[in-house]
Scaffold this active site. Sequence first.
Site, PDB file in Angstrom:
ATOM      1  N   ASP A  11       0.382  -9.644  -3.550  1.00 35.50           N
ATOM      2  CA  ASP A  11       0.839  -8.308  -3.942  1.00 35.50           C
ATOM      3  C   ASP A  11       0.253  -8.028  -5.318  1.00 35.50           C
ATOM      4  O   ASP A  11      -0.282  -8.931  -5.967  1.00 35.50           O
ATOM      5  CB  ASP A  11       2.383  -8.268  -3.989  1.00 35.50           C
ATOM      6  N   SER A  12       0.405  -6.791  -5.773  1.00 36.80           N
ATOM      7  CA  SER A  12      -0.038  -6.459  -7.126  1.00 36.80           C
ATOM      8  C   SER A  12       0.837  -7.143  -8.177  1.00 36.80           C
ATOM      9  O   SER A  12       0.473  -7.180  -9.342  1.00 36.80           O
ATOM     10  CB  SER A  12       0.045  -4.941  -7.325  1.00 36.80           C
ATOM     11  N   CYS A  74       2.068  -5.818   0.372  1.00 40.38           N
ATOM     12  CA  CYS A  74       1.953  -4.640  -0.482  1.00 40.38           C
ATOM     13  C   CYS A  74       1.588  -3.460   0.420  1.00 40.38           C
ATOM     14  O   CYS A  74       0.562  -3.501   1.106  1.00 40.38           O
ATOM     15  CB  CYS A  74       0.843  -4.910  -1.496  1.00 40.38           C
ATOM     16  N   ASN A  75       2.436  -2.447   0.417  1.00 42.88           N
ATOM     17  CA  ASN A  75       2.162  -1.268   1.256  1.00 42.88           C
ATOM     18  C   ASN A  75       0.894  -0.558   0.812  1.00 42.88           C
ATOM     19  O   ASN A  75       0.125  -0.060   1.630  1.00 42.88           O
ATOM     20  CB  ASN A  75       3.312  -0.268   1.154  1.00 42.88           C
ATOM     21  N   THR A  76       0.665  -0.526  -0.506  1.00 42.85           N
ATOM     22  CA  THR A  76      -0.506   0.191  -1.029  1.00 42.85           C
ATOM     23  C   THR A  76      -1.792  -0.499  -0.579  1.00 42.85           C
ATOM     24  O   THR A  76      -2.743   0.152  -0.152  1.00 42.85           O
ATOM     25  CB  THR A  76      -0.438   0.235  -2.570  1.00 42.85           C
ATOM     26  N   CYS A 183       7.503   0.509  -0.465  1.00 43.40           N
ATOM     27  CA  CYS A 183       6.802  -0.284  -1.472  1.00 43.40           C
ATOM     28  C   CYS A 183       7.580  -1.589  -1.595  1.00 43.40           C
ATOM     29  O   CYS A 183       8.813  -1.568  -1.676  1.00 43.40           O
ATOM     30  CB  CYS A 183       6.797   0.458  -2.807  1.00 43.40           C
TER      31      CYS A 183
HETATM   32  N1  DGL Z   1       4.236  -3.501  -4.155  1.00 43.06           N
HETATM   33  C1  DGL Z   1       3.193  -2.643  -3.801  1.00 43.06           C
HETATM   34  C2  DGL Z   1       3.483  -1.779  -2.624  1.00 43.06           C
HETATM   35  O1  DGL Z   1       4.158  -2.240  -1.731  1.00 43.06           O
HETATM   36  C3  DGL Z   1       2.309  -2.070  -4.872  1.00 43.06           C
HETATM   37  C4  DGL Z   1       2.925  -1.327  -5.956  1.00 43.06           C
HETATM   38  C5  DGL Z   1       1.902  -1.008  -7.006  1.00 43.06           C
HETATM   39  O2  DGL Z   1       1.254  -1.931  -7.486  1.00 43.06           O
HETATM   40  O3  DGL Z   1       1.782   0.172  -7.330  1.00 43.06           O
HETATM   41  O4  DGL Z   1       3.034  -0.672  -2.520  1.00 43.06           O
END
Ligand code: DGL
Length: 258
Positions: A11-12, A74-76, A183
């Site tokens: 993930d980020s 991570c969804n993004t 997210c």
């Molecule tokens: N946790 C991530 C997601 O599910 C990324 C959030 C991010 O880094 O902006 O989207």
Amino acid sequence: MTNNNPIGVFDSGIGGTSIWSAIHELLPNEKTIYLADNKNAPYGQRTKEEIVALSKKNVDFLIENNCKLIVVACNTATTNAIRELRADYDIPFIGIEPAIKPAANNSKTQVIGILATQGTLNSELFNKTAEMFQNTTIIEQVGHGLVQLIEDGNLNSPEMTDLLETYLRPMIDANIDYLVLGCSHYPYLIPQIKKILPEHIQIIDSGEAVARQTQNVLREKVGFSDEGESEPVFYANANPSVLKSILDNKYEVIQKDF
Ligand code: DGL
């Protein structure tokens, strides 16, 4: 089928630990390696090209560490890069996307809310899924600032409460009965979100579904480990302290550039 290599999760930042926990709970005998690319967080405001490049860099590190399957927690990153990852690497990927389907299918008011990053809400993958639910009004809200506050360890700050109020109030007024957390950082906000939402509004996130999907792919394609329980390994490429504390200081976090 047996395969004792680890599962990679990235993930980020710390958000994907909400998915990692679900995987670790369901599959305690699997070795896991978790990457927090917190040097480059948040991903949500980045371009698709940047998200693809960062995702590939994370995948390269996990593959160097012999991972047998990679969970894009991570969804993004999933909504912007999973197609490219699947095209470029010969390893199974499991992603996480906002759970529109269960929310839309169960909604009685036919109005649901989605809180996610800009990158997720702008993605083609998200918009294609959303289009499949024409009879449901989907209220999309970008969670500007939420990931940064979580990464900075300011989960319970007054600023967080104010932002959540601002984002959720219009959804409540529009009569949503489901709120989708799109997210992987946001499940950590559930206690605060519950203080704002009326009780009848259900909150959904996809952590457990991802864990079950991981189990299915291991069963069908990759193989389970038969070595018994082992310590998970956590890496962060910037300050490791927030990751350590979200894991209740139970595990070491290795700071390493990747
Ligand atoms: N946790 C991530 C997601 O599910 C990324 C959030 C991010 O880094 O902006 O989207």
